[in-house]
Design a protein around this motif. Structure first.
Motif, PDB file in Angstrom:
ATOM      1  N   ALA A 167       0.843  -1.197   0.000  1.00  0.00           N
ATOM      2  CA  ALA A 167       0.000   0.000   0.000  1.00  0.00           C
ATOM      3  C   ALA A 167       0.873   1.240   0.000  1.00  0.00           C
ATOM      4  O   ALA A 167       2.023   1.222   0.449  1.00  0.00           O
ATOM      5  N   GLY A 168       0.335   2.334  -0.526  1.00  0.00           N
ATOM      6  CA  GLY A 168       1.093   3.577  -0.550  1.00  0.00           C
ATOM      7  C   GLY A 168       0.279   4.715  -1.115  1.00  0.00           C
ATOM      8  O   GLY A 168      -0.955   4.673  -1.120  1.00  0.00           O
ATOM      9  N   LYS A 169       0.966   5.728  -1.617  1.00  0.00           N
ATOM     10  CA  LYS A 169       0.293   6.881  -2.204  1.00  0.00           C
ATOM     11  C   LYS A 169       1.118   7.451  -3.337  1.00  0.00           C
ATOM     12  O   LYS A 169       2.325   7.198  -3.450  1.00  0.00           O
ATOM     13  N   ILE A 170       0.458   8.235  -4.172  1.00  0.00           N
ATOM     14  CA  ILE A 170       1.124   8.861  -5.311  1.00  0.00           C
ATOM     15  C   ILE A 170       1.808  10.145  -4.852  1.00  0.00           C
ATOM     16  O   ILE A 170       1.188  10.994  -4.211  1.00  0.00           O
ATOM     17  N   LEU A 171       3.091  10.266  -5.187  1.00  0.00           N
ATOM     18  CA  LEU A 171       3.859  11.455  -4.822  1.00  0.00           C
ATOM     19  C   LEU A 171       3.955  12.461  -5.968  1.00  0.00           C
ATOM     20  O   LEU A 171       3.949  13.672  -5.753  1.00  0.00           O
ATOM     21  N   GLU A 172       4.044  11.935  -7.187  1.00  0.00           N
ATOM     22  CA  GLU A 172       4.194  12.820  -8.346  1.00  0.00           C
ATOM     23  C   GLU A 172       3.664  12.099  -9.590  1.00  0.00           C
ATOM     24  O   GLU A 172       3.807  10.882  -9.716  1.00  0.00           O
ATOM     25  N   ILE A 173       3.047  12.855 -10.489  1.00  0.00           N
ATOM     26  CA  ILE A 173       2.499  12.294 -11.721  1.00  0.00           C
ATOM     27  C   ILE A 173       3.311  12.807 -12.901  1.00  0.00           C
ATOM     28  O   ILE A 173       3.395  14.015 -13.130  1.00  0.00           O
ATOM     29  N   LEU A 174       3.921  11.885 -13.638  1.00  0.00           N
ATOM     30  CA  LEU A 174       4.762  12.249 -14.783  1.00  0.00           C
ATOM     31  C   LEU A 174       4.042  11.870 -16.076  1.00  0.00           C
ATOM     32  O   LEU A 174       4.529  11.064 -16.864  1.00  0.00           O
ATOM     33  N   VAL A 200      -7.194   2.909  -4.384  1.00  0.00           N
ATOM     34  CA  VAL A 200      -7.959   2.472  -3.219  1.00  0.00           C
ATOM     35  C   VAL A 200      -8.745   3.666  -2.693  1.00  0.00           C
ATOM     36  O   VAL A 200      -8.171   4.685  -2.306  1.00  0.00           O
ATOM     37  N   ASP A 201     -10.073   3.527  -2.705  1.00  0.00           N
ATOM     38  CA  ASP A 201     -10.947   4.605  -2.258  1.00  0.00           C
ATOM     39  C   ASP A 201     -12.033   4.016  -1.364  1.00  0.00           C
ATOM     40  O   ASP A 201     -12.872   3.240  -1.825  1.00  0.00           O
ATOM     41  N   ASN A 202     -11.979   4.364  -0.071  1.00  0.00           N
ATOM     42  CA  ASN A 202     -12.949   3.832   0.896  1.00  0.00           C
ATOM     43  C   ASN A 202     -13.002   2.305   0.852  1.00  0.00           C
ATOM     44  O   ASN A 202     -14.072   1.690   0.801  1.00  0.00           O
ATOM     45  N   GLU A 203     -11.808   1.697   0.835  1.00  0.00           N
ATOM     46  CA  GLU A 203     -11.651   0.241   0.823  1.00  0.00           C
ATOM     47  C   GLU A 203     -12.143  -0.397  -0.473  1.00  0.00           C
ATOM     48  O   GLU A 203     -12.269  -1.613  -0.567  1.00  0.00           O
ATOM     49  N   THR A 204     -12.443   0.412  -1.487  1.00  0.00           N
ATOM     50  CA  THR A 204     -12.802  -0.103  -2.806  1.00  0.00           C
ATOM     51  C   THR A 204     -11.579  -0.036  -3.705  1.00  0.00           C
ATOM     52  O   THR A 204     -10.971   1.015  -3.859  1.00  0.00           O
ATOM     53  N   ILE A 239      -3.000   4.085  -3.099  1.00  0.00           N
ATOM     54  CA  ILE A 239      -2.824   3.057  -4.122  1.00  0.00           C
ATOM     55  C   ILE A 239      -2.417   1.740  -3.481  1.00  0.00           C
ATOM     56  O   ILE A 239      -2.048   1.677  -2.301  1.00  0.00           O
ATOM     57  N   ARG A 240      -2.483   0.697  -4.290  1.00  0.00           N
ATOM     58  CA  ARG A 240      -1.922  -0.609  -3.911  1.00  0.00           C
ATOM     59  C   ARG A 240      -1.253  -1.194  -5.148  1.00  0.00           C
ATOM     60  O   ARG A 240      -1.871  -1.279  -6.206  1.00  0.00           O
ATOM     61  N   ALA A 241       0.022  -1.571  -4.982  1.00  0.00           N
ATOM     62  CA  ALA A 241       0.788  -2.169  -6.072  1.00  0.00           C
ATOM     63  C   ALA A 241       0.905  -3.671  -5.842  1.00  0.00           C
ATOM     64  O   ALA A 241       1.114  -4.117  -4.705  1.00  0.00           O
ATOM     65  N   TYR A 242       0.753  -4.439  -6.928  1.00  0.00           N
ATOM     66  CA  TYR A 242       0.796  -5.893  -6.842  1.00  0.00           C
ATOM     67  C   TYR A 242       2.031  -6.417  -7.565  1.00  0.00           C
ATOM     68  O   TYR A 242       2.387  -5.940  -8.641  1.00  0.00           O
ATOM     69  N   ALA A 243       2.651  -7.423  -6.970  1.00  0.00           N
ATOM     70  CA  ALA A 243       3.874  -7.998  -7.524  1.00  0.00           C
ATOM     71  C   ALA A 243       3.636  -8.541  -8.924  1.00  0.00           C
ATOM     72  O   ALA A 243       2.528  -8.959  -9.273  1.00  0.00           O
ATOM     73  N   GLY A 244       4.680  -8.537  -9.725  1.00  0.00           N
ATOM     74  CA  GLY A 244       4.597  -9.072 -11.070  1.00  0.00           C
ATOM     75  C   GLY A 244       5.218 -10.454 -11.162  1.00  0.00           C
ATOM     76  O   GLY A 244       5.896 -10.924 -10.241  1.00  0.00           O
TER      77      GLY A 244
END
Length: 280
Positions: A167-174, A200-204, A239-244
């Motif tokens: 889990a995390g958050k967006i710091l910058e948009i390129l 991730v928005d309100n656990e959705t 956000i949530r990032a999933y392993a590849g």
């Protein structure tokens, strides 16, 4: 058909077209090119969609019939977000010719499903594919060295949400294809390559893109995507990032410890085996 045939033989006719579309989520919508709404088979066919039909190509035998229809985007019915999320993909479509004065005088002229659908400049464009198109799909499995399961599905069995996501958050948009994020797990460089990113928005949780490259610098990571992200992103979004997974047997063992569920054939001879010859 007899009723419609008799109607078409009249000097003046009252014919129009109608489309009934059943999405995979169970929702059913109707459209017509008549100037007023028409009820057909219990479905209200809307006239406010600005729907236009392309040429319907049909053939005998197993040739694939196809067509296209174009309509105005409607906030209540066809929304750009729904198209981007794939809610209209593979929807079942029935095309009718009927008399708007007497809906009993109707006939199905096409039955199939939606192929490619896109939106541009306030319009949506949908390709119709006939049922014979399904015969072109590959059935069964292919024998190959790499795994053919989707990471995290029932055949793979891995629980990504619990053990292989961060889990995390967006710091910058390129731009639409690259973001800088911070995550709560300090994994190796490239850990999320070929993975997915979700908002991730309100656990959705809603997936927004497939990750092409993952570059790590301490707790900060730069994620680039295979194609531009359609969703509107903002700095601070959760956000949530999933392993590849690269589908190789070695990654299945070393990263996921899931060799018993590997869905490939790692010992199958490769192309280089054909070039081998006895040594002296």
């Amino acid at each position: 058909m007899n009723a419609l045939k008799d109607h078409l033989l009249l000097e003046a006719t009252t014919t129009c077209r109608a489309w009934i579309i059943a999405r995979k989520d169970g929702k059913v919508y109707g459209f017509t090119d008549h100037d007023k709404a028409i009820e057909l088979e219990g479905v209200q066919c809307l006239a406010s969609s600005g729907l236009l039909a392309g040429t319907l190509e049909t053939g005998t035998g197993l040739s694939v019939d196809n067509s296209e229809f174009i309509g105005a985007l409607s906030h209540e019915v066809v929304r750009p977000d729904d198209i981007r999320l794939g809610k209209w993909d593979e929807a079942i479509v029935r095309v009718y010719i009927l008399s708007w004065a007497d809906q009993q005088e109707s006939e199905i002229v096409f039955c199939g499903h939606i192929g490619e659908i896109s939106s541009q400049d306030g319009k949506f464009f949908a390709e119709l594919r006939s049922q014979s198109q399904l015969l072109n799909r590959v059935k069964g499995r292919l024998y190959e060295a790499r795994c053919d399961a989707v990471l995290g599905d029932q055949r793979c069995t891995m629980k990504l949400e619990e053990h292989f996501s961060a889990a995390g958050k967006i710091l910058e948009i390129l731009g639409r294809s690259k973001v800088i994020v911070s995550l709560d797990r300090d994994e190796k460089d490239g850990y999320f390559s070929s993975g997915k990113l979700a908002l991730v928005d309100n656990e959705t949780t809603s997936f927004i893109g497939e990750i092409k490259n993952d570059r790590r610098k301490q707790w900060i990571r730069t994620l680039s995507f295979w194609k531009p992200v359609e969703a509107d992103l903002d700095v601070g979004d959760q956000i949530r990032a999933y392993a590849g997974c690269d589908k190789s047997f070695s990654m299945c063992i070393n990263r996921f410890d899931n060799a018993k569920n590997y869905r490939g054939f790692p010992t199958i001879p490769g192309e280089d085996w054909l070039m081998k010859r006895p040594s002296n």
